[in-house]
Design an enzyme around this catalytic site. Structure first.
Site, PDB file in Angstrom:
ATOM      1  N   LYS A   1     -11.325  13.539 -14.664  1.00 10.04           N
ATOM      2  CA  LYS A   1     -12.350  13.163 -13.673  1.00 10.04           C
ATOM      3  C   LYS A   1     -11.594  12.760 -12.400  1.00 10.04           C
ATOM      4  O   LYS A   1     -11.068  11.666 -12.293  1.00 10.04           O
ATOM      5  CB  LYS A   1     -13.157  11.980 -14.210  1.00 10.04           C
ATOM      6  CG  LYS A   1     -14.581  11.888 -13.734  1.00 10.04           C
ATOM      7  CD  LYS A   1     -14.764  11.748 -12.254  1.00 10.04           C
ATOM      8  CE  LYS A   1     -14.667  10.335 -11.737  1.00 10.04           C
ATOM      9  NZ  LYS A   1     -14.682  10.258 -10.246  1.00 10.04           N
TER      10      LYS A   1
ATOM     11  N   GLY B   1      -6.041   3.847  -9.921  1.00 11.38           N
ATOM     12  CA  GLY B   1      -7.042   3.499  -8.922  1.00 11.38           C
ATOM     13  C   GLY B   1      -6.953   2.026  -8.587  1.00 11.38           C
ATOM     14  O   GLY B   1      -5.903   1.394  -8.755  1.00 11.38           O
ATOM     15  N   SER B   2      -8.076   1.486  -8.134  1.00 14.04           N
ATOM     16  CA  SER B   2      -8.071   0.104  -7.652  1.00 14.04           C
ATOM     17  C   SER B   2      -7.999  -0.880  -8.821  1.00 14.04           C
ATOM     18  O   SER B   2      -8.422  -0.581  -9.941  1.00 14.04           O
ATOM     19  CB  SER B   2      -9.346  -0.147  -6.854  1.00 14.04           C
ATOM     20  OG  SER B   2     -10.472   0.081  -7.680  1.00 14.04           O
TER      21      SER B   2
ATOM     22  N   GLY C   1      -9.844  -0.931 -12.441  1.00  7.13           N
ATOM     23  CA  GLY C   1      -8.902  -0.960 -13.572  1.00  7.13           C
ATOM     24  C   GLY C   1      -9.221  -2.080 -14.549  1.00  7.13           C
ATOM     25  O   GLY C   1      -9.203  -1.880 -15.774  1.00  7.13           O
TER      26      GLY C   1
ATOM     27  N   GLU D   1      -2.724   2.263 -13.759  1.00 11.41           N
ATOM     28  CA  GLU D   1      -1.829   2.208 -12.601  1.00 11.41           C
ATOM     29  C   GLU D   1      -2.674   1.757 -11.434  1.00 11.41           C
ATOM     30  O   GLU D   1      -3.537   2.507 -10.962  1.00 11.41           O
ATOM     31  CB  GLU D   1      -1.277   3.590 -12.304  1.00 11.41           C
ATOM     32  CG  GLU D   1      -0.694   4.279 -13.509  1.00 11.41           C
ATOM     33  CD  GLU D   1       0.804   4.399 -13.402  1.00 11.41           C
ATOM     34  OE1 GLU D   1       1.275   4.716 -12.320  1.00 11.41           O
ATOM     35  OE2 GLU D   1       1.501   4.148 -14.385  1.00 11.41           O
TER      36      GLU D   1
ATOM     37  N   CYS E   1      -0.049   3.484  -3.230  1.00 15.83           N
ATOM     38  CA  CYS E   1       0.030   2.255  -4.019  1.00 15.83           C
ATOM     39  C   CYS E   1       1.380   1.592  -3.844  1.00 15.83           C
ATOM     40  O   CYS E   1       1.500   0.379  -3.888  1.00 15.83           O
ATOM     41  CB  CYS E   1      -0.247   2.553  -5.485  1.00 15.83           C
ATOM     42  SG  CYS E   1       0.868   3.771  -6.161  1.00 15.83           S
TER      43      CYS E   1
HETATM   44  P1  NAD Z   1     -11.015   3.657  -7.209  1.00 12.24           P
HETATM   45  O1  NAD Z   1     -10.656   2.619  -8.203  1.00 12.24           O
HETATM   46  O2  NAD Z   1     -12.182   3.408  -6.346  1.00 12.24           O
HETATM   47  O3  NAD Z   1     -11.319   5.045  -7.943  1.00 12.24           O
HETATM   48  C1  NAD Z   1     -10.366   5.690  -8.753  1.00 12.24           C
HETATM   49  C2  NAD Z   1     -11.072   6.656  -9.693  1.00 12.24           C
HETATM   50  O4  NAD Z   1     -11.873   5.907 -10.609  1.00 12.24           O
HETATM   51  C3  NAD Z   1     -12.028   7.637  -9.017  1.00 12.24           C
HETATM   52  O5  NAD Z   1     -11.961   8.872  -9.675  1.00 12.24           O
HETATM   53  C4  NAD Z   1     -13.383   6.976  -9.234  1.00 12.24           C
HETATM   54  O6  NAD Z   1     -14.471   7.895  -9.205  1.00 12.24           O
HETATM   55  C5  NAD Z   1     -13.205   6.407 -10.628  1.00 12.24           C
HETATM   56  N1  NAD Z   1     -14.092   5.276 -10.954  1.00 12.24           N
HETATM   57  C6  NAD Z   1     -14.649   4.369 -10.100  1.00 12.24           C
HETATM   58  N2  NAD Z   1     -15.393   3.484 -10.804  1.00 12.24           N
HETATM   59  C7  NAD Z   1     -15.293   3.821 -12.113  1.00 12.24           C
HETATM   60  C8  NAD Z   1     -15.811   3.278 -13.319  1.00 12.24           C
HETATM   61  N3  NAD Z   1     -16.616   2.206 -13.330  1.00 12.24           N
HETATM   62  N4  NAD Z   1     -15.484   3.861 -14.483  1.00 12.24           N
HETATM   63  C9  NAD Z   1     -14.656   4.941 -14.512  1.00 12.24           C
HETATM   64  N5  NAD Z   1     -14.150   5.513 -13.399  1.00 12.24           N
HETATM   65  C10 NAD Z   1     -14.461   4.960 -12.210  1.00 12.24           C
HETATM   66  O7  NAD Z   1      -9.681   3.932  -6.352  1.00 12.24           O
HETATM   67  P2  NAD Z   1      -9.489   4.885  -5.097  1.00 12.24           P
HETATM   68  O8  NAD Z   1     -10.131   4.231  -3.912  1.00 12.24           O
HETATM   69  O9  NAD Z   1      -9.846   6.269  -5.452  1.00 12.24           O
HETATM   70  O10 NAD Z   1      -7.883   4.836  -4.931  1.00 12.24           O
HETATM   71  C11 NAD Z   1      -7.203   3.841  -4.249  1.00 12.24           C
HETATM   72  C12 NAD Z   1      -6.623   2.818  -5.210  1.00 12.24           C
HETATM   73  O11 NAD Z   1      -5.759   3.463  -6.143  1.00 12.24           O
HETATM   74  C13 NAD Z   1      -5.738   1.794  -4.515  1.00 12.24           C
HETATM   75  O12 NAD Z   1      -6.044   0.512  -4.999  1.00 12.24           O
HETATM   76  C14 NAD Z   1      -4.334   2.184  -4.930  1.00 12.24           C
HETATM   77  O13 NAD Z   1      -3.390   1.143  -4.917  1.00 12.24           O
HETATM   78  C15 NAD Z   1      -4.547   2.727  -6.286  1.00 12.24           C
HETATM   79  N6  NAD Z   1      -3.441   3.607  -6.681  1.00 12.24           N
HETATM   80  C16 NAD Z   1      -2.516   3.154  -7.592  1.00 12.24           C
HETATM   81  C17 NAD Z   1      -1.432   3.961  -7.953  1.00 12.24           C
HETATM   82  C18 NAD Z   1      -0.407   3.489  -8.957  1.00 12.24           C
HETATM   83  O14 NAD Z   1       0.307   4.348  -9.477  1.00 12.24           O
HETATM   84  N7  NAD Z   1      -0.295   2.218  -9.245  1.00 12.24           N
HETATM   85  C19 NAD Z   1      -1.308   5.226  -7.397  1.00 12.24           C
HETATM   86  C20 NAD Z   1      -2.255   5.666  -6.485  1.00 12.24           C
HETATM   87  C21 NAD Z   1      -3.334   4.837  -6.144  1.00 12.24           C
END
Ligand code: NAD
Length: 480
Positions: free
Chosen positions: A174, A226-227, A231, A248, A282
């Site tokens: 996804k 993601g965020s 997470g 992550e 990130c």
């Molecule tokens: P996000 O958390 O908003 O979304 C990430 C993914 O999760 C998307 O595909 C989104 O549709 C999905 N998602 C959202 N809510 C969900 C839920 N309730 N259940 C399941 N899936 C859900 O993050 P973003 O805005 O897409 O990305 C930016 C964030 O990602 C930043 O905080 C960044 O630091 C982090 N990031 C971390 C790393 C790492 O390796 N540590 C790498 C890249 C990005």
């Protein structure tokens, strides 16, 4: 305009709801890039069912055959570098050179991870009782959810999908709804590489599609990038049914400058690590902690390096920094910048959008530097995820390490110094998954990558630790 589909059980399929949404070019938001499925529960359920049906045959396939398919994929990825890079830049915005680098990096990670299929070894143990053979084996988790963000639309999925498949799992992927075109392209390459139907399934859609995926009992492993907010939510949901997670998450990565004779070199490294991908990484260096006596010169050197950044449409060859990914991201960044301007910090450069009408001209924000930021300021503590670098001045190393550890995050950290004592103290004391000395936060394609505190959970990705993320350990006692 092309209408793309989900990929389920080896077929490109129309979503059950027949609903689609459009994506836009952040450098020119009126430009529509394509139509993509707004997957709902039924689509996710079908993807999980296909992954479950394919699970046993894929897990039982001899490991060298799995590895061969995945190696073929890594070669296809390397070969499509230019075409895929263009798609990344169109939907994500980053400079084309960065996109080309991203695809090359993904291909390198994929080729290492494919080989992990051949390194799924256990251990043998001497027995305390005669007549026994005792050993461990690694087994696939089953169906793995790969949920990815928009900032690395190729590296992030590849970092999950290839090791999960190498370890014998099947996958439901996804992607972020902002970057589904890269996901479609990657899936096309995986299909071409010869994956059997159902082994990899793509369900494009909003966060509700992700929520459905993480809530299904058939999904026994979840790899999420993601965020931190999302997470933590996923961790809670997964723990209620004991699904294995690899998370992550966000970062607020410090660049500490102490007892450093090469301030220009340090500034060059910091600026590159802070502003690549418009700061939407990130591992971006997102705060500078510098000893008072070096601060004036360092700020001038940072400014000099920032002046070389060329902001523009990522497809133009002279561009070194593209737009922010979306209107929402632009609004988040401008809110933090306003906070900085209205607070006690001193704005050194930037602090503004570069266009009057972002909805027509693109979400371009100037590279921004604040000096004299206090350690309590939101600029110093929260993940802004944009081209904004706060400088925090400290009196000594003790205060520097204390501030470095004072946020909720623990992803990456850099130290710039020529003092070997400080190097050892930094490595030991800074609570961070990855530490770097005298360079920015660039990682490598075969070395574990991850964070501590609110930056991550579960086994690190990349390199040999992926086996821990995507397998269960089984202990075997055989009586002769
Ligand atoms: P996000 O958390 O908003 O979304 C990430 C993914 O999760 C998307 O595909 C989104 O549709 C999905 N998602 C959202 N809510 C969900 C839920 N309730 N259940 C399941 N899936 C859900 O993050 P973003 O805005 O897409 O990305 C930016 C964030 O990602 C930043 O905080 C960044 O630091 C982090 N990031 C971390 C790393 C790492 O390796 N540590 C790498 C890249 C990005």
């Amino acid at each position: 305009m092309e209408q793309h589909q989900n990929y389920i059980d080896g077929q490109w399929v129309v979503p059950e709801s027949k609903k689609y949404y459009q994506t836009h070019n952040p450098a020119s938001p009126q430009q529509v890039l394509g139509k993509f499925p707004a997957s709902a529960a039924a689509d996710v359920d079908a993807a999980i069912a296909a992954a479950e049906a394919a699970r046993d045959a894929w897990g039982d396939m001899p490991a060298p055959q799995r590895a061969a398919i995945l190696l073929r994929f890594s070669q296809l990825l390397a070969d499509s570098r230019n075409e895929l890079a263009r798609i990344i830049t169109l939907e994500q915005g980053k400079a084309l050179s960065e996109s080309v680098g991203e695809v090359a990096r993904a291909a390198a990670e994929a080729s290492f991870a494919a080989g992990e299929a051949l390194r799924l070894s256990g251990q043998t143990f001497p027995s305390e009782r005669p007549g026994f053979t005792c050993y461990t084996v690694l087994e696939p988790l089953g169906v793995v959810a790969a949920i990815t963000p928009w900032n690395f639309p190729v590296v992030s999925p590849v970092r999950k999908i290839v090791p999960a498949l190498a370890c014998g799992n099947t996958v439901v992927f996804k992607p972020s709804s902002l970057t589904p075109w890269s996901a479609v392209y990657l899936t096309t390459l995986l299909d071409k590489a010869g994956l059997p139907p159902g082994v990899l399934n793509l369900a494009i859609g909003p966060s509700s599609a992700g929520e459905r995926l993480i809530s299904d009992v058939r999904v026994t492993g979840i790899s999420f990038t993601g965020s931190t907010t999302v997470g933590i939510h996923i961790y809670e949901r997964a723990s209620s049914r004991m699904a294995k997670v690899q998370l992550e998450l966000g970062g607020k990565n410090p660049a500490i400058v102490l007892d450093c004779q090469d301030l220009d070199g340090a500034a060059g490294e910091i600026v590159a690590a802070a502003f690549l991908c418009s700061g939407q990484r990130c591992t971006a260096l997102s705060r500078v902690i510098v000893q008072d006596s070096l601060a004036d010169v360092l700020v001038q050197r940072l400014l000099a390096h920032m002046k070389k950044i060329r902001v523009g449409n990522g497809l133009e060859p002279e561009t070194t920094m593209g737009p922010l990914v979306s209107r929402q991201q632009m609004e988040t960044v401008t809110a933090y910048v306003r906070m900085g301007i209205e607070g006690e910090a001193k704005l050194i450069t930037g602090g503004n959008l570069l266009v009057d009408d972002p909805e027509n001209q693109g979400y371009f924000h100037a590279p921004t530097l604040f000096d004299h930021v206090t350690s309590e300021s939101p600029l110093a503590n929260e993940e802004i995820f944009g081209p904004v670098l706060p400088v925090i001045r400290v009196s000594d190393a003790e205060q520097a390490f204390q501030f470095a550890n004072s946020t909720r995050y623990g992803l990456a950290a850099s130290l710039f110094t020529q003092n070997s004592q400080l190097v050892h103290e930094f490595i030991k004391r800074v609570k961070s998954g990855m530490v770097h000395v005298n360079h920015g936060t660039a990682s490598q394609a075969h070395i574990p990558f991850g964070g501590v505190k609110d930056s991550g959970q579960g086994a690190y990705s990349i390199g040999p630790t992926v086996k821990e993320a995507f397998t269960n350990l089984k202990t075997v006692y055989v009586r002769w």
